[in-house]
Design an enzyme around this catalytic site. Sequence first.
Site, short mmCIF file in Angstrom:
data_model
loop_
_atom_site.label_atom_id
_atom_site.label_comp_id
_atom_site.label_asym_id
_atom_site.label_seq_id
_atom_site.Cartn_x
_atom_site.Cartn_y
_atom_site.Cartn_z
N ALA A 14 0.79 -0.94 -0.11
CA ALA A 14 -0.25 -0.08 0.00
C ALA A 14 0.65 1.40 -0.04
O ALA A 14 0.62 2.11 -0.87
CB ALA A 14 -1.03 0.07 1.06
N ARG A 19 -5.26 0.03 -8.98
CA ARG A 19 -5.72 -0.86 -8.22
C ARG A 19 -6.80 -0.49 -7.28
O ARG A 19 -6.64 0.90 -6.77
CB ARG A 19 -4.58 -1.69 -7.51
CG ARG A 19 -3.37 -2.44 -8.30
CD ARG A 19 -2.41 -2.96 -7.45
NE ARG A 19 -2.95 -4.35 -7.06
CZ ARG A 19 -2.19 -5.00 -5.87
NH1 ARG A 19 -1.12 -4.58 -5.72
NH2 ARG A 19 -2.94 -6.09 -5.58
N GLN A 27 4.09 -13.29 -1.77
CA GLN A 27 4.97 -11.99 -1.14
C GLN A 27 5.53 -12.38 0.05
O GLN A 27 6.65 -11.72 0.43
CB GLN A 27 3.80 -10.76 -0.87
CG GLN A 27 3.10 -10.36 -2.10
CD GLN A 27 1.76 -10.99 -2.37
OE1 GLN A 27 1.49 -11.88 -2.22
NE2 GLN A 27 1.00 -10.26 -3.18
N ASP A 66 -4.15 -2.53 3.85
CA ASP A 66 -4.38 -1.92 2.73
C ASP A 66 -5.18 -0.59 2.80
O ASP A 66 -5.18 0.39 2.23
CB ASP A 66 -4.81 -2.68 1.58
CG ASP A 66 -3.54 -3.73 1.29
OD1 ASP A 66 -3.12 -4.73 1.89
OD2 ASP A 66 -2.80 -3.01 0.30
N ASN A 74 -6.57 -6.28 4.04
CA ASN A 74 -5.16 -6.68 3.84
C ASN A 74 -5.25 -8.12 3.23
O ASN A 74 -6.27 -8.52 2.85
CB ASN A 74 -4.50 -6.96 5.23
CG ASN A 74 -2.93 -6.85 4.97
OD1 ASN A 74 -2.53 -6.17 4.54
ND2 ASN A 74 -2.34 -8.00 5.57
N LYS A 75 -3.96 -8.47 2.86
CA LYS A 75 -4.06 -9.54 1.90
C LYS A 75 -4.72 -10.80 2.36
O LYS A 75 -4.73 -11.26 3.54
CB LYS A 75 -2.25 -9.84 1.99
CG LYS A 75 -1.76 -11.04 0.91
CD LYS A 75 -2.27 -10.73 -0.61
CE LYS A 75 -1.98 -9.63 -1.18
NZ LYS A 75 -2.54 -9.21 -2.30
O1 MRU Z 1 -1.04 -7.08 -3.63
P1 MRU Z 1 -0.16 -6.61 -2.89
O2 MRU Z 1 1.17 -7.40 -2.86
O3 MRU Z 1 0.12 -5.14 -3.23
O4 MRU Z 1 -0.65 -6.57 -1.47
C1 MRU Z 1 0.22 -6.23 -0.43
C2 MRU Z 1 -0.27 -6.40 0.92
O5 MRU Z 1 -1.55 -6.85 0.95
C3 MRU Z 1 0.49 -5.99 2.32
O6 MRU Z 1 0.12 -6.89 3.19
C4 MRU Z 1 -0.15 -4.61 2.38
O7 MRU Z 1 0.10 -3.62 1.50
C5 MRU Z 1 0.30 -4.26 3.50
S1 MRU Z 1 0.88 -2.55 3.74
C6 MRU Z 1 2.60 -2.62 3.53
#
Ligand code: MRU
Length: 334
Positions: A57, A89, A187, A227, A237-238
């Site tokens: 994010a 996004r 990730q 996020d 979040n993810k």
């Molecule tokens: O799809 P992404 O790789 O952009 O998702 C990243 C995440 O969900 C992270 O956990 C999130 O951005 C946390 S903030 C650093």
Amino acid sequence: MKVKTEEGIRDLRAIWFDNGKVMMIDQRKLPHKVETVGFDDYQDVAEAIRNMTIRGAPSIGAAAAYAMCLAVLSGADLQKASKLIKAARPTANDLFFATDHMYSLMREECDPIEAADGYADMIIGKCKKIGEFGSGLIKDGMKIMTHCNAGALATVDVGTALAPMRAARDEGKKFFVYVSETRPRLQGMQLTAWELGQEGIDHAIIPDSASAYYMGKGIGLVITGADRIASNGDFANKIGTFDKAIAAKYFGIPFYVAAPMSTFDFGTETGKDIEIEQRSEGEITEMAGVKIAPEGSPAVNPAFDVTPSDLVTGFITEKGILNPKNIRKVTADE
Ligand code: MRU
């Protein structure tokens, strides 16, 4: 962040501006290659956000700020540019926050490079504060769990969830981090484990499905990033974060979310109103380009989930550790 490369140790940010170009580490190439790419067209930066060359994010917020900078430098229509950048996004609030932030600075005719560099520096400053506030939660000998990537790559530098770990390590504390691999884009395995390895922080990668198993074996703390955080404290979040929060509650393990205030969206009342990005089937049904699912079986691929605020112990922010029930009050008191 310090990165070991073939030319020696380099001090790199996830994104920066150099000689007319927005430079970034190509996160799709990690952990095998540290490769940087540069763009001089804002539309290419928007595409790099969309195709996950840069992710996380706060980093995509910084990418949006630099994309707006390029749009100004090329004399593009700023309204059109901000619309295109925001469309890259849907879920991370920082993308929208940073685009609007730059838009209003550009109306005041600020220098675009200084403004975008200033935005990136501001994010790093917030992450350092998150590290200072969060490191006290980490006790010597503790086992910690994290999910996805909320390290330097995801936040320009330092990290959100990883900031307290970096700070605790600098204070001489010893601890161990369980990193869930984070299917399907990995990730956790490819970015977080790589960052912890670069920093010399003890860790192990676990399958996402082993989180509850390890929580039952003495995890003392779970920290993730976010996020988008709604005003009632629900947060996106993810995908897989919600499962971890439920398991942490079951075992009575403190569950903290580390994020700068740019991730809080007070225009969104609850988690139900957060748009969840749906990604392609192929990310699930294929691995390294090879089909692993049966022909004819469809897949669904939500990139994020929403964790209700009552599963959150606290939000670690640059303003301190916030009680999930009192976020509105804290910002209203500013
Ligand atoms: O799809 P992404 O790789 O952009 O998702 C990243 C995440 O969900 C992270 O956990 C999130 O951005 C946390 S903030 C650093």
